[in-house]
Design an enzyme around this catalytic site. Structure first.
Site, mmCIF file in Angstrom:
data_model
loop_
_atom_site.group_PDB
_atom_site.id
_atom_site.type_symbol
_atom_site.label_atom_id
_atom_site.label_comp_id
_atom_site.label_asym_id
_atom_site.label_seq_id
_atom_site.Cartn_x
_atom_site.Cartn_y
_atom_site.Cartn_z
ATOM 1 N N ASP A 25 40.191 33.992 39.690
ATOM 2 C CA ASP A 25 41.560 33.468 39.764
ATOM 3 C C ASP A 25 42.178 33.501 41.166
ATOM 4 O OD1 ASP A 25 40.936 34.005 37.145
ATOM 5 O OD2 ASP A 25 42.516 35.472 36.849
ATOM 6 N N GLN A 73 40.700 36.685 43.273
ATOM 7 C CA GLN A 73 39.897 37.720 42.617
ATOM 8 C C GLN A 73 38.483 37.630 43.153
ATOM 9 O OE1 GLN A 73 40.660 39.756 39.202
ATOM 10 N NE2 GLN A 73 42.169 39.897 40.822
ATOM 11 N N PHE A 121 43.142 43.563 38.864
ATOM 12 C CA PHE A 121 43.150 42.278 38.165
ATOM 13 C C PHE A 121 44.278 41.370 38.672
ATOM 14 C CE2 PHE A 121 40.541 42.777 33.968
ATOM 15 C CZ PHE A 121 39.409 42.996 34.721
ATOM 16 N N GLU A 154 46.176 34.265 28.898
ATOM 17 C CA GLU A 154 46.022 34.900 30.214
ATOM 18 C C GLU A 154 46.855 34.154 31.254
ATOM 19 O OE1 GLU A 154 41.684 36.968 30.368
ATOM 20 O OE2 GLU A 154 41.655 34.824 30.732
HETATM 21 C C1 FRU Z 1 41.304 35.310 34.059
HETATM 22 C C2 FRU Z 1 41.142 36.804 34.071
HETATM 23 C C3 FRU Z 1 42.484 37.506 34.099
HETATM 24 C C4 FRU Z 1 42.153 38.828 34.713
HETATM 25 C C5 FRU Z 1 41.130 38.428 35.747
HETATM 26 C C6 FRU Z 1 40.087 39.461 36.041
HETATM 27 O O1 FRU Z 1 40.214 34.652 34.596
HETATM 28 O O2 FRU Z 1 40.383 37.243 32.971
HETATM 29 O O3 FRU Z 1 43.117 37.603 32.846
HETATM 30 O O4 FRU Z 1 43.255 39.447 35.295
HETATM 31 O O5 FRU Z 1 40.503 37.256 35.252
HETATM 32 O O6 FRU Z 1 39.275 39.060 37.095
#
Ligand code: FRU
Length: 542
Positions: free
Chosen positions: A108, A124, A167, A283
């Site tokens: 993300d 991420q 996250f 999410e």
């Molecule tokens: C979405 C997700 C989020 C989480 C992150 C972890 O792709 O699952 O909900 O915070 O990726 O990398």
């Protein structure tokens, strides 16, 4: 027993891999068991899912400050270790101007914000493999939204509250202060029990970020540990936090909190029940206004598509919403924001000139096997798009800054003979009649096919004749227009198709061989505008 003694017995601070604080205890994971000293009986020493952990009851004399000190040491080691994964690998699939990770896995976009003359965009990252493991935040900065420069590894999973992943989350620019909100993910014990806390970090004067720890430590009533991805907005004189969540009945929903000071948060409620059944988890929410209309974006998991070719659980949605008189969020009308194969977890930022700009993850949660894994990296972010609200619809277009990447324009006369344009990073603009079929990223054996079926008025994107290893191969869209106007962005292993002036978008990963540089058109002859695209900075370079 003091924390210092536990660390000494564990072989010293450099032998500590992780720190955890399960209910009433403190636990450290060690790198090398040989370095662990003989232990008193008050310390439990055991292998937990392949990791050696020492655990003892936490005493009053151990403060969160002490735990944070250990976190700072772990963070130093993690940054040092990640350094080896910063040189970008050579890869024929590497996008030239989209943001991709130098090595490892990107997912993300996070913390997308304009702050004091610069754009901040985090993502991420798992540095060490093409796998979803303990996530880091990487920061890129830009002054113009188009030339992105690698800045730093902003956050690492080093603390007791985020040891298994920093996250996703958003950023808030508040005067001189830049705050990061994220979900601290930890996994405890043999059954990997998930523990979720909402955390903050603040930009410091050294260009880094200081973690201030959890601001929401407990779950609101009625939800599971699946509650994450804070988005914080300023609304009617106070801060509002939106979180993606799952109810104990395993339904997706939004959890909302409010605060006067960004630190103390009160729970408001769970919203979205009027859409039920609407998946088992939501999410990555975002909330913003377009021309006075409030919209909420999120990723519902587990909803079904009516199209039989769409078998993936992870969807993207945008809804108009309104706050009722009690201040409760009501979901009104919703659409798919992107109808391609790969689009998830988008975030938006507001530019100083008032544009709402979106960036998404061009990838999906369960896909970890793409051809680029051979070169040690996977996934990329989408091109940035401007969102507008026109006649009750969300219209998306590539940000105007993207024209800065254009080389010299060429006019292409497209026929079934095909033209070899000798590259795979370009923009193509054309209008196609129904009954035609466009082949892109094509060589003798491979191509991505965009066909317009005259009878059903269906636009079909087919990537079955590519090097695809995982994921669906067909996406379809019904359109009512007489012709189909397309603006297509291609960047080595991706394609983003803006349809009918941005009424619809399809974003997808497409892997073809380096010589798949032809374009051909069947069932019609059409003039297309072609621009090669090239970034001046390499957005994957550390
Ligand atoms: C979405 C997700 C989020 C989480 C992150 C972890 O792709 O699952 O909900 O915070 O990726 O990398």
């Amino acid at each position: 027993m003091s924390l210092n003694l536990l660390i000494e017995l564990a072989g010293g601070i450099t032998n500590i891999l992780r720190i955890l604080a399960p209910e009433g205890r403190v636990t450290v994971a060690v790198r090398d068991l040989q370095q662990v000293k003989p232990l008193p009986t008050s310390i439990v020493s055991e292998s937990v899912l392949g990791e050696w952990q020492l655990s003892m009851p936490i005493s009053d004399e151990i403060s969160e400050h002490d735990l944070a000190e250990v976190g700072i040491h772990i963070a130093k080691q993690q940054r040092q270790q990640a350094k080896a994964y910063l040189p970008p690998t050579e890869s024929v699939y590497r996008p030239q101007w989209h943001i991709s990770p130098p090595q490892g896995l990107l997912n993300d976009p996070n913390g997308f914000v304009y702050h004091q003359g610069e754009y901040y965009l985090f993502y991420q990252w798992h540095p060490f493999a093409c796998q979803h493991k303990d996530k880091y935040w990487v920061l890129l900065k830009s002054q113009d939204l188009i030339n992105w420069r690698w800045h730093s590894i902003a956050l690492t999973p080093s603390d007791w509250f985020d040891s298994h992943g920093v996250f996703s989350g958003h950023a808030v620019s508040d005067g001189d202060d830049l705050w990061l909100f994220y979900t601290g993910n930890t996994r405890l014990g043999h059954d990997r029990q998930r523990q979720t806390m909402q955390c903050i970090a603040k930009a410091n004067s050294e260009g880094g970020f200081t973690k201030l720890g959890p601001v929401i430590r407990t779950l609101p009533d009625g939800v599971t540990e699946h509650i994450r991805d804070p988005k914080v907005v300023y609304k009617q004189g106070r801060w509002q936090m939106l979180l993606g969540a799952q109810t104990q009945q395993l339904a997706g929903c939004l959890a909302v909190y409010h605060s006067d000071n960004l630190h103390d948060w009160q729970f408001d409620g769970l919203y979205g029940q009027e859409l039920a059944p609407y998946g088992y988890m939501w999410e990555c929410p975002d909330r913003f206004e377009l021309d006075g209309q409030t919209l909420v974006v999120f990723g519902p998991q587990g909803i079904r598509s009516s199209n039989p070719h769409h078998t993936i659980e992870h969807h993207n949605r945008i809804f108009t919403v309104a706050d009722n008189q009690q201040g409760q969020l009501q979901f009104l009308q919703g659409w798919e924001l992107d109808s391609g194969f790969d689009f998830y977890a988008p975030q938006t930022a507001l530019t100083p000139d008032g544009r709402r700009v979106l960036c998404g993850w061009m990838g999906l949660p369960d896909e970890v096997d793409h051809p680029s894994c051979v070169d040690g990296w996977i996934h990329q972010l989408t091109a940035l798009r401007e969102l507008r609200w026109i006649n009750g619809r969300v219209i998306q277009s590539p940000i105007r800054e993207l024209t800065q990447l254009r080389g010299e324009k060429r006019s292409l006369h497209l026929t079934e003979q095909g033209i070899d344009i000798g590259g795979k990073s370009y923009e193509l603009q054309l209008t196609l009649p129904w009954g035609s079929e466009l082949h892109l990223m094509k060589n003798r054996h491979q191509q991505v096919v965009l066909s317009l079926d005259e009878q059903s008025h269906t636009l079909r994107l087919d990537r079955s004749q590519t090097e695809i290893r995982q994921g669906d191969t067909i996406r379809e869209l019904n359109l009512t227009t007489e012709q189909v106007k397309l603006q297509i962005l291609v960047d080595h292993s991706s394609i983003e198709i803006f349809i009918n002036q941005g009424e619809q978008v399809m974003s997808s990963r497409v892997f073809t061989a380096p010589d798949a540089t032809q374009i051909a058109l069947f069932g019609a002859e059409v003039e297309a505008d072609y621009f090669p695209l090239q970034a001046t900075l390499k957005p994957f370079a550390a």
